[in-house]
Design an enzyme around this catalytic site. Structure first.
Site, PDB file in Angstrom:
ATOM      1  CB  THR A  92      94.103  73.907  20.724  1.00 21.49           C
ATOM      2  OG1 THR A  92      95.292  73.276  19.526  1.00 21.49           O
ATOM      3  CG2 THR A  92      93.464  74.477  18.959  1.00 21.49           C
ATOM      4  CG  ASP A  93      94.207  71.548  26.560  1.00 20.71           C
ATOM      5  OD1 ASP A  93      94.987  70.717  26.616  1.00 20.71           O
ATOM      6  OD2 ASP A  93      93.157  71.430  27.769  1.00 20.71           O
ATOM      7  CD1 TRP A  94      99.150  68.231  23.753  1.00 19.37           C
ATOM      8  CD2 TRP A  94      99.085  70.176  23.667  1.00 19.37           C
ATOM      9  NE1 TRP A  94     100.679  68.992  23.982  1.00 19.37           N
ATOM     10  CE2 TRP A  94      99.776  69.511  23.685  1.00 19.37           C
ATOM     11  CE3 TRP A  94      98.595  71.266  24.071  1.00 19.37           C
ATOM     12  CZ2 TRP A  94     101.254  71.209  23.474  1.00 19.37           C
ATOM     13  CZ3 TRP A  94      99.084  72.624  24.122  1.00 19.37           C
ATOM     14  CH2 TRP A  94     100.510  72.224  23.343  1.00 19.37           C
ATOM     15  CB  ALA A 134      91.144  70.745  21.778  1.00 18.04           C
TER      16      ALA A 134
END
Ligand SMILES: *[C@@H]1O[C@H](CO)[C@@H](O)[C@H](O)[C@H]1NC(C)=O
Ligand SMILES: *[C@@H]1O[C@H](CO)[C@@H](O)[C@H](O)[C@H]1NC(C)=O
Ligand SMILES: *[C@@H]1O[C@H](CO)[C@@H](O)[C@H](O)[C@H]1NC(C)=O
Ligand SMILES: *[C@@H]1O[C@H](CO)[C@@H](O)[C@H](O)[C@H]1NC(C)=O
Ligand SMILES: CC(=O)N[C@H]1CO[C@H](CO)[C@@H](O)[C@@H]1O
Ligand SMILES: CC(=O)N[C@H]1CO[C@H](CO)[C@@H](O)[C@@H]1O
Length: 888
Positions: free
Chosen positions: A284-286, A288
């Site tokens: 994931t993005d942070w 997310a």
């Protein structure tokens, strides 16, 4: 990425923790504007196993052997974590598998020291040099490795620049899928040859910053894209990145067709892991991640940094995975083979890059503090401390490649009367705060969240600390005896000018990540638009009124509108120096003074007016707490594809860039390399069995999840263990098998054969068969200056009626090549290639890449810019013409 671990990160953490509890009791709102009719993300289950592609065979074999020995708590532990880098996984100490360090960002090792601040992606794209794209990757890979980072969180190839105001376009390489794809793939090769795992991001359609994130009050925006546009534009650079062997891919914050990218089964399971055959891991993005079981089933392999945010509060030791993922396996909701596959993908990627070697250094730096001693687990409130910074100097001679990239990117847009280069003896009058490094300190704003002084990079997680900054004014003063600097953006009172005087005006335009607002710009250039900041237009106009020779230097994240001054007679020359990083000075002045010719070309178009873009390219915002629907109604028609279709002439076209030398193209040939093409590519091979089936996928015993006896927990640390009672309770549910998780429609546990368009890394291998090879002789016809030429090859499909009814953009970039330095009178031959995929369209019915009319008349146009094309070769007759009327 969300900024919670910046240099002032501990304060940031504390602040966030203080602010957020007030949200706990708020009911998350779930309002959304409906996704427009017709846009939906179909189910695609189960997650395809990795391990069936030859190049990954050895790595998977070793990984399967290791993961077979892991307990459920150990497997889960390496899919999230907490630590001193911007992200860390847990480790498996029992088997010698380390905690992996994940670190920003695309232009250098973020939040640390003794590194090189490389030119940004957009600058690298503007070089049009495959060699420099690769060499920059090599140098960055060495620096990440030197600091002990396992993952390089880059390259960024999405944003693609669909929205010219988009905040993070500068982290990528330009507004064209092929330019992005080539630069991304070269970066990946360079980085990974150093043993560092590249992380291609952000998957996908992350084209604006505002409203990008799910939070307890609002859903992230939804990018609604049709299948053909996805394949031919946004997915293209990802496919090339997978083909180049990227070890990791990071999902975007936003949704596509209403389904969050971090848990969109169609995008992850279907397109990435099956169609593109991606064998590495998806993270994931942070912050997310917004679900536990659902994201696991959708094919997510790693949650970063591991905490919740989307439906809970971050940094309180809550996670959607870790102990919850262990529970989900014990209670039977997440099949054990899914976690086997996740863990194997992580371990296989580590083996693939050779990180099992004892030479691979553990982290030497902390993302959270510049002090030698600091918290080892900054996410935990009371963390044990230790030596976290050893100040290892990883710069080596990387400033050489950093300078070369900065220099070869410099794009000469206009040069009336061959005004440039100038002599060092000319009286120089320099205007603009952008000529000098930030007087308050080169790293005075966290993550560059201010636009003060020279603009060498945008703001946010894509930035890095400067070790030093060679600014233009210092370089000018070193080289020229008569330099008068007015460090102001308001035009000062100046003495009457003489004909020999040269005014050099520095202006800029900034953007960045939504985690900071700079001069009212919320990441995207929502407030400043495409105008120069700090009244730059006025500064140029006033300089042009006071001096008869004006050179404008622009540091910018993307296109700016130049109409207020571009035609003024005293504005003789305009140089776009993009975002040069630490080597902003000599790289520029060597061009000004003619030591080298400029050789950069625009990686985007510069229009006459912002209204020349499609309406759908505007930044979307909404006063309501509902999900923003951003529908890509312009389809394939972004940047020059749109302008050409609409018949709108830009001020400066995509690919434009002048030189002090003057190049001609001659002696053009085309040959058909792979024999006659068929409409459809040869059928893919069938998908071999995955080695991960050898790992036990029965319900794990509850005891594998118990905390070790007498274990003392650190509050807010994330653990994969459960208390005995909880583990036993979950196991009882799983063993009984009576309580079922509410699986999504279309859920299945039998592995699919895989789509027609798949078959190897990036898709069907036949798509990369070289269909046509072109060669062109480039001659420097000038008499004074040496320089480097760029040959750009654009494909023109036959008209729709001869192209199976497919409407296609007038021209599309398909390859490019840059010459070595050519002295006056010298020639060289450059080669350009078109693959089968390059001459195909994505047929949404066949779900395949097809060449609609293989015998048709495809034009391959070669020139020095998208609007400077006079050489053409045709694929039906294999004839070439050297002074044809260009297509646009
Ligand atoms: C989004 O919806 C469009 C229109 O139905 C469809 O063509 C496309 O494949 C969908 N894409 C994704 C990623 O769901
Ligand atoms: C998970 O990782 C942490 C940090 O590296 C380590 O201390 C812990 O022992 C690991 N847990 C398991 C189950 O191995
Ligand atoms: C299993 O545990 C997960 C994580 O807590 C939970 O979301 C899921 O609903 C549970 N499944 C069952 C069948 O209880
Ligand atoms: C023409 O191109 C060929 C390669 O296609 C090259 O070998 C030859 O030297 C070129 N001729 C001239 C006159 O540049
Ligand atoms: C060579 C060099 O730049 N060393 C620096 C490394 O980082 C420490 C801490 O920021 C500095 O004190 C050194 O000067
Ligand atoms: C403690 C530690 O990891 N030190 C390493 C830091 O990086 C240097 C250079 O790569 C290594 O030699 C050290 O072992």
């Amino acid at each position: 990425m969300f900024n919670w671990e910046s240099p002032s990160g501990l304060r940031g953490l504390a602040l966030l923790s203080l602010l957020l509890p007030s949200l706990v009791s708020a009911t998350p709102l779930d309002l959304r504007d409906p996704v427009p009719a017709g846009y939906a993300s179909p189910p695609y289950y189960p997650a395809p196993y990795g391990g069936w592609i030859d190049e990954w065979g050895d790595a998977y074999e070793k990984a399967v052997a290791m993961v077979s020995r892991m307990t459920i708590a150990e497997k889960v532990n390496i899919t999230a974590g907490t630590g001193r880098c911007v992200g860390n996984t847990g480790s498996v100490p029992r088997l010698g598998f380390p905690s992996l360090c994940l670190q920003d960002g695309p232009l250098g090792v973020r939040t640390t020291d003794n590194i090189t601040a490389f030119p940004a992606g957009i600058t690298t794209g503007a070089t049009w040099s495959k060699e420099l794209m690769y060499q920059r990757g090599v140098a960055m890979g060495q620096e990440f490795r030197g600091k002990g980072a396992n993952f390089y969180l880059g390259p960024s190839i999405g944003s693609l620049g669909r929205q010219p105001r988009g905040g993070r376009n500068w982290e990528g390489f330009g507004s064209d899928p092929v330019l992005q794809a080539v630069a991304g793939a070269e970066t990946i090769k360079g980085v990974q040859e150093q043993g560092v795992i590249a992380t291609l991001k952000h998957y996908i359609a992350n084209e604006q910053e505002i409203y990008r994130m799910y939070n307890p009050l609002q859903q992230a925006y939804s990018s609604n894209i049709d299948d053909r546009t996805l394949h031919e534009l946004y997915l293209w650079p990802f496919a090339e990145g997978v083909r180049a062997g990227t070890g990791a891919i990071m999902t975007a914050y936003n949704a596509v067709n209403g389904s969050a990218c971090s848990q969109n089964a169609y995008l992850i399971n279907g397109i990435l892991k099956d169609e593109l055959g991606f064998q590495g891991l998806v993270m994931t993005d942070w912050l997310a991640q917004i679900s536990g079981v659902a994201s696991a089933l959708a094919g997510l392999d790693m949650s970063m940094p591991g905490d919740t945010f989307g439906n809970n509060i971050p940094l309180f030791g809550y996670s959607n995975w870790m102990y919850e993922l262990t529970r989900s396996v014990l209670n039977g909701s997440v099949p054990a083979d899914r976690v086997n596959d996740m863990a194997t993908r992580v371990v296989a990627t580590w083996y693939k890059m050779g990180q099992d070697s004892p030479d691979y250094p553990p982290p030497n730096f902390s993302s959270n503090t510049a002090d030698r001693v600091g918290p080892l687990y900054p996410g935990a409130l009371f963390s044990p401390s230790g030596v976290v910074n050893e100040y290892v100097n990883v710069q080596a001679d990387h400033k050489t490649v950093a300078k070369q990239v900065a220099q070869e990117a410099i794009t000469l847009l206009k040069n009336d009367d061959n005004f440039l280069p100038i002599k060092t003896s000319a009286p120089l009058f320099v205007f603009g705060t952008d000529a000098q490094a930030d007087p308050k300190g080169i790293n005075s704003c966290t993550d560059k969240s201010c636009n003060r002084g020279l603009l060498g990079m945008g703001w946010g997680s894509g930035s890095a600390n400067y070790p030093y900054l060679d600014d233009p004014i210092s370089s000018l003063k070193r080289k020229a005896p008569s330099v008068t600097y007015y460090n102001t953006d308001s035009f000062p009172k100046v003495a009457a000018s003489k004909d020999s005087d040269v005014a050099i005006v520095f202006i800029n335009s900034d953007s960045g990540e939504n985690s900071y607002t700079v001069d009212n710009n919320h990441g995207d250039r929502d407030a400043s638009g495409l105008s120069a900041w700090h009244n730059g237009d006025e500064l140029v106009k006033k300089a042009a009124a006071a001096y008869s020779n004006v050179v404008v230097v622009v540091h910018t994240v993307g296109p700016i509108i130049m109409e207020p001054w571009i035609d003024l007679p005293s504005v003789k020359s305009v140089l776009v120096a993009h975002l040069p990083g630490q080597e902003a000075g000599d790289s520029l002045t060597e061009v000004l003074f003619g030591e080298v010719s400029p050789s950069g070309h625009l990686p985007y178009s510069i229009p006459v007016s912002e209204s020349d873009y499609p309406d759908s390219a505007a930044i979307k915002s909404s006063p309501k707490l509902s999900q923003i629907q951003d529908t890509y109604s312009e389809g394939l028609y972004i940047d020059y594809r749109h302008l050409n279709k609409a018949g709108v002439k830009p001020r400066f076209a995509f690919g434009h860039g002048l030189s002090y030398a003057s190049f001609s193209f001659s002696n053009v040939t085309i040959s058909q390399t792979a024999g006659k093409l068929s409409t459809a590519p040869p059928a893919r091979p069938s998908k071999p069995a995955s080695p991960i089936v050898a790992i036990d996928d029965s319900l794990p015993p509850a005891a594998e999840a118990y905390y070790p006896a007498g274990f003392s927990k650190i509050w807010r640390y994330l653990y994969s263990w459960l208390d005995k009672g909880e583990a036993d309770a979950a196991h009882a549910i799983g063993a009984a098998g009576t309580k079922k998780y509410p699986y999504p429609a279309g859920y299945s546990t039998s592995q699919k054969v895989g789509p027609t368009a798949g078959g190897s890394s990036g898709g069907n291998a036949a798509l990369w068969d070289v269909a046509y090879t072109l060669s062109v002789t480039v001659t420097n016809e000038g008499t004074t200056a040496s320089g480097k030429a760029v040959a750009q090859a654009y494909l023109q499909f036959p008209g729709a009626s001869d192209n199976g009814g497919f409407d296609t953009p007038v021209i599309q970039l398909r390859d490019f090549a840059k010459s070595d330095t050519l002295a006056p009178g010298k020639s060289t031959t450059l080669q350009l290639q078109l693959t089968r995929k390059d001459v195909s369209v994505w047929d949404t019915t066949a779900q395949n890449w097809l060449v609609p009319n293989p015998g048709g008349r495809y034009g391959v146009w070669i020139g020095q810019a998208s609007d400077d094309l006079s050489v053409v070769c045709y694929t039906d007759t294999l004839d070439c013409e050297e002074s044809a009327q260009g297509p646009v």
